[in-house]
Write a protein that holds these residues in place. Structure first.
Motif, PDB file in Angstrom:
ATOM      1  N   ASP A 289      56.779   7.277  27.247  1.00  0.00           N
ATOM      2  CA  ASP A 289      57.296   6.076  27.909  1.00  0.00           C
ATOM      3  C   ASP A 289      56.206   5.025  28.107  1.00  0.00           C
ATOM      4  OD1 ASP A 289      59.732   7.310  27.973  1.00  0.00           O
ATOM      5  OD2 ASP A 289      59.702   7.763  30.128  1.00  0.00           O
ATOM      6  N   GLY A 290      54.969   5.450  28.148  1.00  0.00           N
ATOM      7  CA  GLY A 290      53.878   4.498  28.316  1.00  0.00           C
ATOM      8  C   GLY A 290      53.150   4.176  27.031  1.00  0.00           C
ATOM      9  N   PHE A 291      53.770   4.462  25.889  1.00  0.00           N
ATOM     10  CA  PHE A 291      53.093   4.229  24.611  1.00  0.00           C
ATOM     11  C   PHE A 291      52.840   2.732  24.409  1.00  0.00           C
ATOM     12  CE2 PHE A 291      52.536   3.797  20.070  1.00  0.00           C
ATOM     13  CZ  PHE A 291      51.796   4.928  19.749  1.00  0.00           C
ATOM     14  N   PRO A 292      51.645   2.362  23.937  1.00  0.00           N
ATOM     15  CA  PRO A 292      51.297   0.930  23.802  1.00  0.00           C
ATOM     16  C   PRO A 292      51.863   0.294  22.531  1.00  0.00           C
ATOM     17  CG  PRO A 292      49.424   2.281  23.138  1.00  0.00           C
ATOM     18  CD  PRO A 292      50.482   3.240  23.635  1.00  0.00           C
ATOM     19  N   TRP A 293      53.171   0.155  22.461  1.00  0.00           N
ATOM     20  CA  TRP A 293      53.783  -0.499  21.302  1.00  0.00           C
ATOM     21  C   TRP A 293      53.343  -1.957  21.237  1.00  0.00           C
ATOM     22  CZ3 TRP A 293      55.588   3.062  18.321  1.00  0.00           C
ATOM     23  CH2 TRP A 293      56.266   4.177  18.823  1.00  0.00           C
ATOM     24  N   THR A 294      53.310  -2.490  20.026  1.00  0.00           N
ATOM     25  CA  THR A 294      53.021  -3.908  19.840  1.00  0.00           C
ATOM     26  C   THR A 294      54.328  -4.673  19.643  1.00  0.00           C
ATOM     27  OG1 THR A 294      52.832  -3.734  17.431  1.00  0.00           O
ATOM     28  CG2 THR A 294      50.833  -3.375  18.720  1.00  0.00           C
ATOM     29  N   HIS A 295      54.303  -5.950  19.936  1.00  0.00           N
ATOM     30  CA  HIS A 295      55.461  -6.824  19.701  1.00  0.00           C
ATOM     31  C   HIS A 295      55.037  -7.861  18.662  1.00  0.00           C
ATOM     32  CE1 HIS A 295      57.707  -5.106  23.079  1.00  0.00           C
ATOM     33  NE2 HIS A 295      56.563  -5.106  23.726  1.00  0.00           N
ATOM     34  N   HIS A 341      51.736   2.607  11.321  1.00  0.00           N
ATOM     35  CA  HIS A 341      50.865   1.556  10.794  1.00  0.00           C
ATOM     36  C   HIS A 341      50.993   0.266  11.596  1.00  0.00           C
ATOM     37  CE1 HIS A 341      50.669   4.223   7.273  1.00  0.00           C
ATOM     38  NE2 HIS A 341      49.592   3.549   6.903  1.00  0.00           N
ATOM     39  N   LEU A 342      52.242  -0.105  11.939  1.00  0.00           N
ATOM     40  CA  LEU A 342      52.465  -1.376  12.625  1.00  0.00           C
ATOM     41  C   LEU A 342      52.585  -1.229  14.131  1.00  0.00           C
ATOM     42  CD1 LEU A 342      54.998  -3.044  10.142  1.00  0.00           C
ATOM     43  CD2 LEU A 342      52.496  -3.198  10.173  1.00  0.00           C
ATOM     44  N   VAL A 372      60.155  11.123  13.707  1.00  0.00           N
ATOM     45  CA  VAL A 372      59.035  10.483  13.016  1.00  0.00           C
ATOM     46  C   VAL A 372      58.037   9.906  14.022  1.00  0.00           C
ATOM     47  CG1 VAL A 372      58.374   8.562  11.529  1.00  0.00           C
ATOM     48  CG2 VAL A 372      60.327   9.977  10.908  1.00  0.00           C
ATOM     49  N   ALA A 373      58.556   9.286  15.074  1.00  0.00           N
ATOM     50  CA  ALA A 373      57.664   8.657  16.056  1.00  0.00           C
ATOM     51  C   ALA A 373      56.846   9.682  16.827  1.00  0.00           C
ATOM     52  CB  ALA A 373      58.491   7.806  17.029  1.00  0.00           C
ATOM     53  N   ALA A 456      46.101   5.008  19.766  1.00  0.00           N
ATOM     54  CA  ALA A 456      47.233   4.834  20.686  1.00  0.00           C
ATOM     55  C   ALA A 456      47.754   6.181  21.159  1.00  0.00           C
ATOM     56  CB  ALA A 456      48.343   4.050  19.990  1.00  0.00           C
ATOM     57  N   TYR A 457      47.804   7.153  20.254  1.00  0.00           N
ATOM     58  CA  TYR A 457      48.252   8.499  20.618  1.00  0.00           C
ATOM     59  C   TYR A 457      47.289   9.115  21.629  1.00  0.00           C
ATOM     60  CZ  TYR A 457      49.601  13.410  20.094  1.00  0.00           C
ATOM     61  OH  TYR A 457      49.990  14.687  20.335  1.00  0.00           O
ATOM     62  N   ALA A 458      45.982   8.933  21.391  1.00  0.00           N
ATOM     63  CA  ALA A 458      44.998   9.483  22.314  1.00  0.00           C
ATOM     64  C   ALA A 458      45.146   8.852  23.690  1.00  0.00           C
ATOM     65  CB  ALA A 458      43.588   9.243  21.763  1.00  0.00           C
TER      66      ALA A 458
END
Length: 463
Positions: A289-295, A341-342, A372-373, A456-458
Motif C-alpha cells: 500500500d505504500g509502494f512509491p508508484w510514479t505518475h 521499468h516504468l 506480476v506486480a 522501490a521494492y527495498a
C-alpha cells in the motif's frame, strides 16, 4: 446453451420457458469496450441457437433484482432459474431476488455452473481460502472429476413473447469511429465457435501446448478464454473434453496436464475474487500500500500505444489494440514493463486491459496484474524483472511476432529485431528506420529501470 444448468433445469420441467438476458451494469464491473463488442456478438449467436429450439430470447437492461420480478409479473412465470456466480455483488443480488420472488409466489433455483468446485470446498484448517496456487490445484485434483457437462435442450417449449429491448439500443458496439474491424477479423464469438475452437485445440495444438504456449510467433494456445469469460463454454466442458482426448491418445498427456493447470489458474483467480471482492483495487499484500508508484501520463500513453521502444512490448500492445487479444507470455512481459521499468501503478495497466481485452475477466485480469506486480496471491517475486530483449530473443527468436505487429522494424536482421538501438547507422538506413522518428528510442534503459524497481521494492521492505 450446452452445460447451462439453469436452462437445463427449466427445460426439464416441461413448462414453457422464457429465456431472459439482463444487462445489469449496476452489479460488479461494467464490461469494457472490447468486451461489450464481444457480448453483442455472443447475444446474437445465443438468440439464433434458442430460436432453433423453438424459443426466443428477451433482452432487458437494468438492475437484475428489479428487472426479473417485473418479467415474472408480466409473464406469469411460476419459477425462475439462474446460474449462480460465486462473487459478492452477485450473491447480494441473488438474495434480494429470492426475497422478491417469494413475495410474488414464484420459486427460485440457483444453479452452480461457473466453477469446477465451490469455494467452500477449498479451505485450509482455519477455514480460509488458499493463497498459493500449487496446494490449491492439488486440492482441486484430489476431489476428482467435476460433474459431467449437461446437454443443451433439444426443444424449448414456446412461451408467449414478452417485450424486450432491441440489442442495437444498448449500443454495445462502436459506431463513430468503428474501431472494431480488427476484432471482427480476429474473433468469432458464440457457442458454436467455442466448441469448434476446443475441438481444434485438442486435435492440433494440445500435443505441442507445453512447449509452444509461450511462443507468440506460433499458434500454441487455445484462445478459449473469451468463450469461458462469456459462458459460451463451461470449465466442466473443457475439463471433460481434455480428459477424454488424453485418454484416447496418451501422447497428449503432458500438453493436456499443462493446459488443465491453466484452467486451474482461472479457477484459482475466481476463488480469490470470491474472498476478495476488491481484487481490482486493493493490494492483496497490504505492505504494497505504500509502494512509491510514479505518475507519468506521458510514459503511460507511450506504453498504451505501443511506443516504448522495446519491440516485444510494443508488439503486444499493438496486437491488443487491433485484435482485443494479447498472447499470454507477452502479457506478462508487457505488464512487468509497466509496473517495474516504468513504476506505474498496476491498477493503470489493469484498467487498460479491462477496456481493451475481449477476455477481460473480473477475476483473472486483476489477479494476474497483482501477480506480476508482486502484491498478489502466489505472486512472482518483485525482484524478477523481465528483460524485454531476452524475452523477445527466447520466445520470438526469429522476430516473426515483432515483424507482424511492428512492421516498421520488419527489415532488421534477427540479431537486432529485439534491440534496434544497437544497429549501426548503416544497418538502420538499410532497414528504412530512423530511431526517434519512424520508431522510438527506448523510453527507459533496462538496467536503470531494473535498479529503480529494486530500490522501490527495498523501500517497502524497510517500511
Amino acid at each position: 446453451m450446452s452445460d447451462h444448468p439453469a436452462l437445463h433445469a427449466a427445460a426439464e420441467t416441461g413448462a414453457p420457458v422464457v429465456c431472459l438476458y439482463v444487462l445489469d451494469e449496476t452489479t460488479g464491473r461494467a464490461p469494457g469496450g472490447a468486451a461489450r463488442w464481444w457480448l453483442a456478438q455472443s447475444l446474437r449467436a445465443l438468440e439464433a441457437e434458442i430460436a432453433e429450439r423453438g424459443g426466443s430470447l428477451a433482452l432487458r437492461r437494468g438492475p437484475a433484482a428489479r428487472v426479473i420480478p417485473e418479467v415474472v409479473r408480466e409473464s406469469g412465470a411460476r419459477a425462475v432459474y439462474w446460474n449462480g456466480i460465486a462473487q459478492a455483488p452477485h450473491r447480494s443480488v441473488e438474495r434480494a431476488l429470492e426475497s422478491a420472488l417469494a413475495k410474488l409466489g414464484a420459486d427460485s433455483q440457483n444453479c452452480p455452473g461457473d466453477l469446477l468446485v465451490p469455494p467452500s470446498a477449498i479451505r485450509n484448517k482455519d477455514g480460509r481460502s488458499l493463497r498459493v496456487f500449487t496446494p490449491f490445484w492439488r486440492r482441486v485434483l484430489s476431489l476428482g472429476d467435476p460433474p459431467k457437462p449437461l446437454p443443451a435442450p433439444k426443444v424449448l417449449r414456446h412461451a408467449p413473447r414478452i417485450a424486450g429491448d432491441r440489442l442495437e439500443s444498448w449500443k454495445l458496439e462502436p459506431a463513430k469511429p468503428d474501431w472494431a474491424g480488427g476484432l471482427r477479423e480476429a474473433c468469432i464469438p458464440g457457442e458454436a465457435a467455442a466448441r469448434g475452437r476446443l475441438r481444434d485445440f485438442l486435435k492440433r495444438t494440445a500435443r505441442v501446448y507445453a512447449g509452444d504456449r509461450d511462443r507468440p510467433d506460433r499458434e500454441g494456445t487455445s484462445r478459449l478464454s473469451p468463450h469461458l469469460r462469456f459462458g459460451e463454454l463451461s470449465p466442466r466442458q473443457v475439463w471433460h473434453a481434455a480428459r477424454f482426448a488424453a485418454a484416447e491418445d496418451p501422447t497428449l498427456g503432458p500438453g493436456i496436464e499443462k493446459f488443465l493447470s491453466e484452467l486451474g489458474w482461472r479457477e484459482f483467480c475466481r476463488h480469490l475474487l470470491h474472498d476478495h471482492p476488491d481484487l481490482a483495487t486493493a493490494n492483496l499484500q497490504t505492505n504494497f500500500d505504500g509502494f512509491p508508484w510514479t505518475h507519468d501520463d506521458k510514459a503511460l500513453a507511450a506504453w498504451q500505444r505501443g511506443r516504448t521502444g522495446y519491440p516485444i512490448v510494443d508488439a503486444g500492445l499493438r496486437e491488443l489494440w487491433h485484435t482485443g487479444v494479447m498472447h499470454n507470455r507477452v502479457r506478462m512481459v508487457v505488464a512487468s514493463f509497466l509496473v517495474k521499468h516504468l513504476l506505474i501503478d498496476w491498477r493503470e495497466g489493469e484498467a487498460w486491459f479491462w477496456d481493451t481485452l475481449v477476455d477481460a475477466d473480473p477475476a483473472s485480469n486483476p489477479a494476474n496484474w497483482q501477480w506480476v506486480a508482486g502484491c498478489g496471491a502466489d505472486a512472482a517475486p518483485y525482484f524478477r524483472v523481465f528483460n524485454p530483449v531476452l524475452q523477445g530473443d527466447k520466445f520470438d527468436p526469429d522476430g516473426a511476432y515483432v515483424r507482424r505487429w511492428v512492421p516498421e522494424l520488419k527489415n532488421l536482421p534477427v540479431k537486432l529485431i529485439h534491440q534496434p538501438w544497437r544497429a549501426t547507422p548503416i544497418e538502420l538506413a538499410s532497414a528504412g528506420i530512423t530511431l526517434g522518428k519512424t520508431y522510438p528510442q527506448p523510453i527507459i534503459d533496462h538496467a536503470r529501470g531494473r535498479e529503480r524497481a529494486l530500490a522501490a521494492y527495498a523501500e517497502i521492505r524497510r517500511g
